[in-house]
Design a protein around this motif. Sequence first.
Motif, short mmCIF file in Angstrom:
data_model
loop_
_atom_site.label_atom_id
_atom_site.label_comp_id
_atom_site.label_asym_id
_atom_site.label_seq_id
_atom_site.Cartn_x
_atom_site.Cartn_y
_atom_site.Cartn_z
N HIS A 72 0.77 -1.27 0.08
CA HIS A 72 0.03 -0.17 -0.09
C HIS A 72 0.76 1.28 -0.11
N LEU A 73 1.92 1.17 0.77
CA LEU A 73 2.95 2.39 0.74
C LEU A 73 3.51 2.39 -0.76
N ALA A 74 3.91 1.43 -1.26
CA ALA A 74 4.42 1.58 -2.70
C ALA A 74 3.32 2.14 -3.54
N LYS A 75 2.26 1.66 -3.68
CA LYS A 75 1.12 2.20 -4.49
C LYS A 75 0.89 3.81 -4.11
N ASP A 76 1.07 4.14 -2.97
CA ASP A 76 0.75 5.58 -2.54
C ASP A 76 1.90 6.33 -3.18
N ALA A 77 3.16 5.89 -2.93
CA ALA A 77 4.29 6.62 -3.43
C ALA A 77 4.38 6.70 -4.89
N VAL A 78 3.98 5.72 -5.63
CA VAL A 78 4.24 5.79 -7.11
C VAL A 78 2.83 6.92 -7.72
N GLU A 79 1.85 6.78 -6.97
CA GLU A 79 0.65 7.75 -7.19
C GLU A 79 1.00 9.32 -6.91
N LYS A 80 1.96 9.53 -6.00
CA LYS A 80 2.39 10.84 -5.66
C LYS A 80 3.35 11.36 -6.85
N LEU A 81 4.11 10.19 -7.33
CA LEU A 81 4.94 10.67 -8.57
C LEU A 81 4.05 10.67 -9.82
N GLN A 82 3.10 9.96 -10.05
CA GLN A 82 2.37 9.91 -11.11
C GLN A 82 2.16 11.18 -12.03
N PRO A 83 1.74 12.36 -11.30
CA PRO A 83 1.58 13.47 -12.30
C PRO A 83 2.92 13.99 -12.54
N LEU A 84 3.93 13.81 -12.09
CA LEU A 84 5.38 14.42 -12.32
C LEU A 84 6.13 13.40 -13.07
N VAL A 85 6.00 12.39 -13.53
CA VAL A 85 6.61 11.43 -14.04
C VAL A 85 5.63 10.81 -15.43
N PRO A 86 5.91 11.24 -16.64
CA PRO A 86 4.83 10.71 -17.39
C PRO A 86 4.77 9.49 -18.04
N ALA A 87 5.92 8.51 -17.68
CA ALA A 87 5.95 7.22 -17.85
C ALA A 87 4.90 6.40 -17.16
N LEU A 88 4.77 6.79 -15.84
CA LEU A 88 3.74 6.19 -14.87
C LEU A 88 2.44 6.14 -15.48
N ALA A 89 1.93 5.19 -15.70
CA ALA A 89 0.50 4.97 -16.20
C ALA A 89 -0.24 4.09 -15.60
N GLY A 90 -1.61 4.23 -15.70
CA GLY A 90 -2.54 3.32 -15.08
C GLY A 90 -2.65 3.30 -13.73
N SER A 91 -3.65 2.63 -13.16
CA SER A 91 -3.88 2.47 -11.67
C SER A 91 -3.26 1.41 -10.93
#
Length: 494
Positions: free
Chosen positions: A359-378
């Motif tokens: 759950h921590l990992a998910k929250d961390a990635v979703e914090k970065l998602q708006p700033l790292v275009p390569a991060l896609a999806g849920s």
Amino acid sequence: MSGTLYDIAVIGGGVNGCGIARDAAGRGARVLVLEKGDLASGTSSASTKLIHGGLRYLEHYEFALVREALTERERLWQIAPHIIHPMRFVLPHVKGLRPRWLLRLGLFLYDHIGGRRALPPTQSIDLRKHPAGRPLKAGFGPAFVYSDGWVDDARLVVLNARDAADKGATILTRTGVEGLERVDGAWTIHTRTCEFRAKAVVNAAGPAVLDLIGRAGEATQRRMRLVRGSHIVVPRLFDHPYAYFFQIPDGRIFFAIPYQQDFTLIGTTDRDHEGSLDEVHASEEEIAYLCEAANAYFDKAISPADVVWTYSGVRPLVDDGSGKPEAATRGYSFDLDLDPQGCAPFLSVFGGKITTYRHLAKDAVEKLQPLVPALAGSDWTAEAPLPGGDFPMKELDGLKAGLARDYRFLDEGTVDRIARAYGTKAREWLGPASSLEALGANFGHGLTAAEVDYLVAREWARTAEDVLWRRTKLGLRLDATQVERLKNYMGGEE
């Protein structure tokens, strides 16, 4: 200088770092993991090895944390049914300590706030009649039995790293970070032998999180509380499958857990840690404390001379001003820093516990998602099995039966160990072998060259210690001659 510009560089090869790397790689990012030692060589292999909500955290009104952790229990069991399995815990009522009604209320909440489905509920028992009462001293009667989970913590880290690598991540161990700097809207990361470039950095350095912030030239108002948890392992004190949750008159608790078939794991302590993070050991006082605590319950007394192994880890807890180490929150939080142009994010991870790593990992990635275009999806990690975990979560016995049938030369204990470590991936290195000799050199207790070669090729093992104390726990069984043979086979230690 590495020619690759990574989307994310994760610094720290513990459970949080590898969990973040797995999630990010699965969403399409180009990920680099840098770890100064071996994977899980710090806190992440020194836990009490429980997937649990944290029953005692209810006393500190950490209801949201407990709910989150309880929700994760069965999710993790589902995605890793080889290295995680359910366990029933016996909690005796002790006169003069927490009242019986309080224990029952806490367990009622524990059963109902986290979405329990597959795990059995709490039961009341009489230790004068129950098998769990036999190893205990006379005088214990009413008790409760509740459910939680057990995990091979070091293998949880390695399997997250393996899945991240299978999805394109680059995992580099023995690669310490000496400095970081922002250059032209990205990060340059300096190690002893190479430099790397990344658009974003995740600081998952655990107890060294503040040190890495300093190396990056960043500033933070955060304060960490470093708490050492020590454990002892002794020859088996009981021969039933139950674990124990015991209270101590000083208000603390400890666990006694069946461990590696022939041993009992006892822990943990909570001590503020002020020494080096590179050499973390159980003190003589901690060992004696755990022995004394166990002797208050078990009929068979133990002393420090009976301890066959100890291990300690430093928990990087958020300093919330709690008076006692055991009261400090096990929750997690993040700091996100950007350069003046809003680029080159630096995300630092504070706190956390092994049960909530996904759950921590998910929250961390979703914090970065708006700033790292390569991060896609849920969120995708809640249902995707970890390597070797692609079988139903209640079918471990069936997996073991299949291995026993196809590899008749393996004894029952070795089949159990291999199934619990590798799951369906065991056949990748067992292959078509029809005899133990076909697996190459035998180092003892079922450890063969085929398995060691697999650990080196696929799981980043470099030394005998990596193999014996993190990828397996066969360090408890191999004698000095066998260990030396393994060291020679692997080319000696660093």
